[in-house]
Design a protein around this motif. Structure first.
Motif, PDB file in Angstrom:
ATOM      1  N   SER A  99       0.832  -1.213   0.000  1.00 56.73           N
ATOM      2  CA  SER A  99       0.000   0.000   0.000  1.00 56.73           C
ATOM      3  C   SER A  99       0.862   1.256   0.000  1.00 56.73           C
ATOM      4  O   SER A  99       0.550   2.240  -0.688  1.00 56.73           O
ATOM      5  CB  SER A  99      -0.943   0.001   1.210  1.00 56.73           C
ATOM      6  N   GLN A 100       1.968   1.243   0.737  1.00 55.26           N
ATOM      7  CA  GLN A 100       2.864   2.403   0.784  1.00 55.26           C
ATOM      8  C   GLN A 100       3.588   2.602  -0.542  1.00 55.26           C
ATOM      9  O   GLN A 100       3.612   3.713  -1.098  1.00 55.26           O
ATOM     10  CB  GLN A 100       3.881   2.230   1.906  1.00 55.26           C
ATOM     11  N   SER A 124       1.053   3.501  -3.523  1.00 53.44           N
ATOM     12  CA  SER A 124       0.438   4.831  -3.377  1.00 53.44           C
ATOM     13  C   SER A 124       1.461   5.937  -3.620  1.00 53.44           C
ATOM     14  O   SER A 124       1.157   6.950  -4.256  1.00 53.44           O
ATOM     15  CB  SER A 124      -0.189   4.991  -1.989  1.00 53.44           C
ATOM     16  N   ASP A 125       2.692   5.747  -3.150  1.00 59.05           N
ATOM     17  CA  ASP A 125       3.744   6.733  -3.388  1.00 59.05           C
ATOM     18  C   ASP A 125       4.082   6.839  -4.869  1.00 59.05           C
ATOM     19  O   ASP A 125       4.421   7.919  -5.371  1.00 59.05           O
ATOM     20  CB  ASP A 125       5.012   6.357  -2.620  1.00 59.05           C
ATOM     21  N   SER A 180       0.737   8.412  -7.324  1.00 61.43           N
ATOM     22  CA  SER A 180       0.181   9.754  -7.101  1.00 61.43           C
ATOM     23  C   SER A 180       1.193  10.668  -6.423  1.00 61.43           C
ATOM     24  O   SER A 180       1.909  10.244  -5.513  1.00 61.43           O
ATOM     25  CB  SER A 180      -1.087   9.668  -6.246  1.00 61.43           C
ATOM     26  N   GLU A 240      -4.401  12.410  -2.041  1.00 60.52           N
ATOM     27  CA  GLU A 240      -4.790  11.296  -2.907  1.00 60.52           C
ATOM     28  C   GLU A 240      -3.990  10.046  -2.573  1.00 60.52           C
ATOM     29  O   GLU A 240      -4.522   8.942  -2.574  1.00 60.52           O
ATOM     30  CB  GLU A 240      -4.590  11.674  -4.377  1.00 60.52           C
ATOM     31  N   ARG A 241      -2.716  10.251  -2.248  1.00 54.29           N
ATOM     32  CA  ARG A 241      -1.867   9.116  -1.865  1.00 54.29           C
ATOM     33  C   ARG A 241      -2.433   8.415  -0.637  1.00 54.29           C
ATOM     34  O   ARG A 241      -2.433   7.186  -0.562  1.00 54.29           O
ATOM     35  CB  ARG A 241      -0.442   9.589  -1.567  1.00 54.29           C
ATOM     36  N   LYS A 242      -2.896   9.195   0.330  1.00 52.36           N
ATOM     37  CA  LYS A 242      -3.445   8.596   1.551  1.00 52.36           C
ATOM     38  C   LYS A 242      -4.705   7.775   1.242  1.00 52.36           C
ATOM     39  O   LYS A 242      -4.897   6.684   1.791  1.00 52.36           O
ATOM     40  CB  LYS A 242      -3.776   9.676   2.576  1.00 52.36           C
ATOM     41  N   ILE A 282      -5.432   6.286  -1.601  1.00 52.10           N
ATOM     42  CA  ILE A 282      -5.004   5.076  -2.302  1.00 52.10           C
ATOM     43  C   ILE A 282      -4.386   4.081  -1.323  1.00 52.10           C
ATOM     44  O   ILE A 282      -4.684   2.883  -1.351  1.00 52.10           O
ATOM     45  CB  ILE A 282      -4.010   5.423  -3.424  1.00 52.10           C
ATOM     46  N   LYS A 283      -3.535   4.586  -0.449  1.00 50.95           N
ATOM     47  CA  LYS A 283      -2.891   3.720   0.549  1.00 50.95           C
ATOM     48  C   LYS A 283      -3.930   3.041   1.428  1.00 50.95           C
ATOM     49  O   LYS A 283      -3.856   1.822   1.666  1.00 50.95           O
ATOM     50  CB  LYS A 283      -1.929   4.545   1.399  1.00 50.95           C
ATOM     51  N   CYS A 335      -8.141   0.228  -5.370  1.00 55.55           N
ATOM     52  CA  CYS A 335      -6.985  -0.677  -5.278  1.00 55.55           C
ATOM     53  C   CYS A 335      -6.677  -1.289  -6.641  1.00 55.55           C
ATOM     54  O   CYS A 335      -5.508  -1.334  -7.066  1.00 55.55           O
ATOM     55  CB  CYS A 335      -7.269  -1.767  -4.254  1.00 55.55           C
ATOM     56  N   ALA A 361      -5.156   1.269  -8.966  1.00 50.60           N
ATOM     57  CA  ALA A 361      -3.800   1.624  -8.545  1.00 50.60           C
ATOM     58  C   ALA A 361      -2.806   0.520  -8.898  1.00 50.60           C
ATOM     59  O   ALA A 361      -1.700   0.793  -9.377  1.00 50.60           O
ATOM     60  CB  ALA A 361      -3.770   1.896  -7.040  1.00 50.60           C
TER      61      ALA A 361
END
Length: 218
Positions: free
Chosen positions: A138-139, A142-143, A146, A151-153, A155-156, A184, A187
């Motif tokens: 997830s980290q 997401s990094d 985005s 938005e990253r948060k 997605i994470k 998910c 992404a």
């Protein structure tokens, strides 16, 4: 090898990243459509109805305009993965991830599709099985997909929630759960597309993941 080629091509179907659509066929085929038949008994006999199954919403075929607008550099990179011979370990990881994601897109069950999606992500974005997949995948993804912190948060959190849901086989998911699975899936598909473009830049997963953590050093 022919089956692998179809799986790799299916990855580029317009509905591949859509979690509630299914891609049972090759890109431009229309030989078989996912239909359902309903028989109902009425007073004077019975009635038969045939229609497209609701779990296959949307078109999974690639239109002519879609074909023209495809990212040819991604398709070119993917074509180089069809033949396993000569591929380095990172290219093999990407190949495995793309094929797993594509196979998952043919499945009808949400939990089954989600499991394939997450395993596909782990094929590329997890160093080894001893890493804690839920938090690291997830980290890292997401990094990567985005640049916007808010938005990253989202997605994470969506990927982390999807990990929590992947072993829950149930018929009905809440709206929030479906939204998390949808985000998910998109992404992971985006992250796999990015890895495709890097198959010639890295020889193994460790170097690729190191570059994600230290982008300025590459």
């Amino acid at each position: 090898m022919a089956y692998d080629a179809v799986d790799i091509l299916r990855f580029f179907s317009p509905t591949a990243p859509i979690s509630d659509s299914r891609c049972p066929m090759a890109l431009k085929g229309s030989e078989f459509l996912p239909v359902k038949n309903v028989f109902a008994f009425v007073k004077n006999g019975f009635m038969r109805h045939e229609g497209l199954s609701e779990m296959f919403r949307g078109s999974w075929k690639l239109s002519e305009s879609g074909l023209k607008n495809m990212a040819l550099n991604e398709l070119s990179a993917a074509s180089g993965l069809i033949d396993l011979s000569g591929l380095n370990s990172f290219s093999r990881s990407v190949r495995s991830g793309v094929i797993l994601f594509s196979k998952g897109s043919t499945l009808a069950g949400t939990a089954d599709r989600l499991r394939y999606t997450l395993v596909a992500a782990e094929s590329v974005y997890l160093r080894h099985s001893f890493e804690y997949a839920g938090s690291l995948i997830s980290q890292r993804i997401s990094d990567l997909v985005s640049a916007d912190p808010s938005e990253r948060k989202i997605i994470k959190d969506s990927i982390a929630k999807s990990y929590f849901l992947r072993n829950e086989y149930k018929e009905n998911y809440s709206s929030a759960e479906l939204t998390a699975i949808r985000m998910c899936t998109i992404a992971v598909h985006t992250a796999l597309r990015i890895s495709l473009l890097n198959t010639h830049n890295f020889s193994n997963r460790d170097d690729f993941i190191d570059a994600l953590s230290n982008p300025t050093s590459h």
